[in-house]
Structure formats: C-alpha cells, structure tokens
Design an enzyme around this catalytic site. Structure first.
Site, PDB file in Angstrom:
ATOM      1  CB  CYS A 133      -0.950  -0.019   1.179  1.00  0.00           C
ATOM      2  SG  CYS A 133      -2.019  -1.454   1.097  1.00  0.00           S
ATOM      3  CG  HIS A 181     -12.217   9.688 -12.612  1.00  0.00           C
ATOM      4  ND1 HIS A 181     -12.927   9.822 -13.786  1.00  0.00           N
ATOM      5  CD2 HIS A 181     -12.264   8.364 -12.317  1.00  0.00           C
ATOM      6  CE1 HIS A 181     -13.362   8.636 -14.196  1.00  0.00           C
ATOM      7  NE2 HIS A 181     -12.979   7.729 -13.306  1.00  0.00           N
ATOM      8  CD  GLU A 215      -7.931   1.017   1.335  1.00  0.00           C
ATOM      9  OE1 GLU A 215      -8.217   1.539   2.430  1.00  0.00           O
ATOM     10  OE2 GLU A 215      -6.775   0.933   0.912  1.00  0.00           O
TER      11      GLU A 215
END
Ligand SMILES: Nc1nc2c(c(=O)[nH]1)N=C([C@H](O)[C@H](O)COP(=O)(O)OP(=O)(O)OP(=O)(O)O)CN2
Length: 362
Positions: A142, A185, A224
């Site tokens: 991550c 985005h 997530e």
C-alpha cells in the site's frame, strides 16, 4: 462482555409498485420517478435472536414474502416504501425473536427496522480514485501508488414515529454528491486532510463533512476493497476483513429427514470485525494485511476441509462454527468483536460481543 448471537436470513422477491397511495398522495415529490409504476428485484432480510436453524429462518422469511413475488405491492399495502414493506413482512413473520427486518429495493439502498420502528436507512455510493499510504513500512504493497473502486455507505438512524418513510434516499444522494465530485478520478493524497488516505482517515474525513449536513447520519462505511473497510460513527473506528472458504460438512444432529445430515458443502463468507483506537501515525486501527496474516492458521484449517474434522468443534452448524472461530482467533486478534458467518448469500449468523453497536446491519 455479553455475547449476542443473531440468526440472519434473506429472501428475494420481484415486484411492481408505485410509491403513492390510492388518493395520489406520496412522501415523494410530484415528479419523482418512483411514483410511476415500476419494478424492483427486492431483497428482504431478517435478523433474529434465536431460531431452530438458519434454514428454518430463511424458509419462514421466504414464506412471508411469497405473496409479494411477481405481484403489485400497492395491492398489499397502500404506500409501498421500503420502510412499510419491512413493517408488513415483520407483521407476517410474527416471530417473537425478530430483532430487525430489512428491505432493500436495489443493491444500493435499503431500510432495516427493529420492533420499535427504529429505522436504519442506508445508501451505497462509489468513486474511483488513486492513493498511497505514505507511512507504511518499506515494501508494503500500500506504499506504492495504486487505486481502488471505493464504495461508501451512508447510514442514517431515526425513529420513524409512524411515518411512511425515513430519511429520503435522495437526500443521502444529495449530501454525497459534492464529496463524490471532490474524490472521483482524483488522487486522494492530493486532497487537503487526506495526505494519509487510509479507510479510517477517509471515513472520518467524510463524517466531518457530512454530519453537519445530515443530523441523522449514524455511520459512514468505506469499502476500500471488496474484502475490507472501515465504519466510523464520529467516535469509534470499526474495521472489517472478509475471508471466503470452501468446506464440506454434515450436520448429524439435524432432523432425521433433513438433507443437511448428508455430506454437503458451502462457499462460506466470513466477515471479521475489529474495534480498535486509531494509530495516529499509521492512520489505521489494525492493518487489514495483519488481520489476514493472523487469521491464516485458522483459515488453513477451514478452507477445502471437512469441518467435521475440526478439533474442538462437535457440530459445524453456523452458530457453533462462529463460536469456534471466535475462540481460535482470540489470541491473535484481540480487537475482534464480531463475526458474521454466511453459509449462503445473506443467510448465516452474526456473533457479536463488542461494546459498540452490535446491531449495525451491514
Ligand atoms: N486498517 C487498514 N489497513 C489497511 C489499509 C487501510 O486503509 N486501513 N489499507 C491498505 C491498502 O491500502 C490496501 O490497498 C488494502 O489492503 P488489503 O485488504 O490487505 O488488500 P488486498 O488486495 O491484499 O486484499 P485481499 O482481498 O485480502 O487479497 C492495507 N491495510
């Protein structure tokens, strides 16, 4: 801490409806599309404290909703909001052990009602974004720039006070839209306040912006990935990590005529819930990866095995199996305070022993 065991079941039905009564009155605006005749693939859900088995509860729920299937809901109840449908099903179920009945009209929204008409209204949203976690150890996946199709559920809790509808799903969409515009985005690390964009940080960031707009907001959930996420209620962080395992079993104590006495199998879904304070440096409570690592020795006993061979488990019914998993996981995952175990989609048990909100329905 007291333990609560809920049996949970779900039953689908296909129905047409018009959210207005015979007099043309509706809690929705005149131009709302749901006032026209339309249809949904509905899902009814029940959570009960005590049942003879998950399958028995599923059959009772399926029996209750059967008259609605491929039918016009306005013939059964004057104002077929999700809330009124949940009330109607709750009355037909007539089970003293019911804790809540929920109805979702789409995959993305629904209402769950307890016996006192306390309603939990929820709607799911999605945005696509990049992020990296700057404080993780070198080599942690991550720490690299990557991205997710994040999903967010906004939850609102209120007592319905005999109203046909609680917080309008459209209201949830309206408060969400400006946040979607900021997140979708984008790279989350570039957004002020999200320089360490863990699920936990993001859930709290959303809460701070949404709560002033929506007093009934009770939880924000951030998915997530499809297997992990965080709930936040302004005070507590509750994370979850899903595990799936494929197992065989026989239930030798079932009724002699019951087919579950034969060797059969399930694709189980296990949701591990953990409550812990925030590690302010890492920006998380417990690393999802660590949950998976700690659970691995238990997972290896479950996946592609016959559950009847597990040491210390007499009968692998879902309640006993959830308790077995709780015992096995206690040492490695002390923050664990709830286990959801589904044998089939929507049908299984919820075992909860935490301090905070054991009843969060999703
Ligand atoms: N408590 C938290 N733990 C982790 C977070 C987080 O925000 N809070 N974030 C990450 C990573 O960003 C990662 O993208 C997600 O982690 P993980 O569930 O381990 O992802 P996988 O793709 O490996 O999931 P599997 O479904 O188990 O393959 C890490 N931890």
């Amino acid at each position: 801490m007291n333990e609560t065991l809920f049996y949970v079941a779900a039953a689908p039905f296909e129905a047409a409806c018009r959210v207005e009564n015979a007099l043309g009155q509706s809690p929705l605006s005149a131009a709302h599309p749901a006032r026209r005749l339309h249809g949904h693939s509905f899902l009814a859900k029940v959570r009960a404290i005590g049942a003879s088995s998950v399958e028995a509860l599923r059959q009772q729920l399926a029996h209750s909703v059967a008259p609605l299937d491929y039918n016009d809901l306005n013939q059964f109840l004057p104002m077929p909001t999700d809330e009124n449908l949940a009330r109607w099903i709750r009355a037909r179920l007539a089970l003293p052990s019911v804790a809540s009945v929920g109805v979702q009209s789409t995959l993305h929204q629904g209402a769950d009602l307890d016996l006192a008409d306390n309603a939990h209204i929820w709607r799911r949203f999605r945005f696509e974004a990049a992020h990296r976690l700057p404080n993780v150890a070198p080599g942690h996946q991550c720490g690299r720039m990557h991205g997710h199709g994040f999903e967010v559920i906004l939850h609102a809790n209120q007592n319905l006070q005999a109203q046909d509808m609680g917080v309008d799903f459209d209201r949830l969409a309206a408060v969400w839209q400006p946040l979607h515009d900021q997140l979708h985005h984008h790279c989350l690390n570039d957004i002020p306040g999200l320089d360490n964009p863990t699920s936990e940080t993001l859930a709290a960031w959303l809460w701070e912006r949404l709560k002033p707009e929506l007093d009934a907001l009770s939880w924000v959930s951030v998915y997530e990935t499809v297997t992990a996420g965080c709930h936040y209620d302004g005070q507590h962080y509750r994370i979850w990590k899903d595990q799936r395992f494929e197992s065989a079993l026989t239930l030798s104590r079932a009724d002699p005529a019951d087919s579950v006495r034969r060797l059969h199998g399930h694709s189980y879904l296990l949701r591990l819930h953990l409550t812990a304070p925030l590690d302010t440096v890492m920006g998380w409570t417990v690393d999802y990866g660590d949950v998976k690592t700690q659970f691995k020795p238990i997972y290896q006993q479950l996946d592609h095995h016959n559950l009847n061979d597990l040491t210390g488990l007499d009968e692998p019914d879902p309640a006993s199996l959830a308790r077995w998993i709780r015992t096995q996981a206690a040492a490695g995952l002390p923050q664990l305070d709830r286990i959801d175990l589904y044998e089939t989609p929507g049908c299984g048990v919820v075992l909860s022993w935490g301090e905070h909100e054991p009843g969060l329905p999703v």
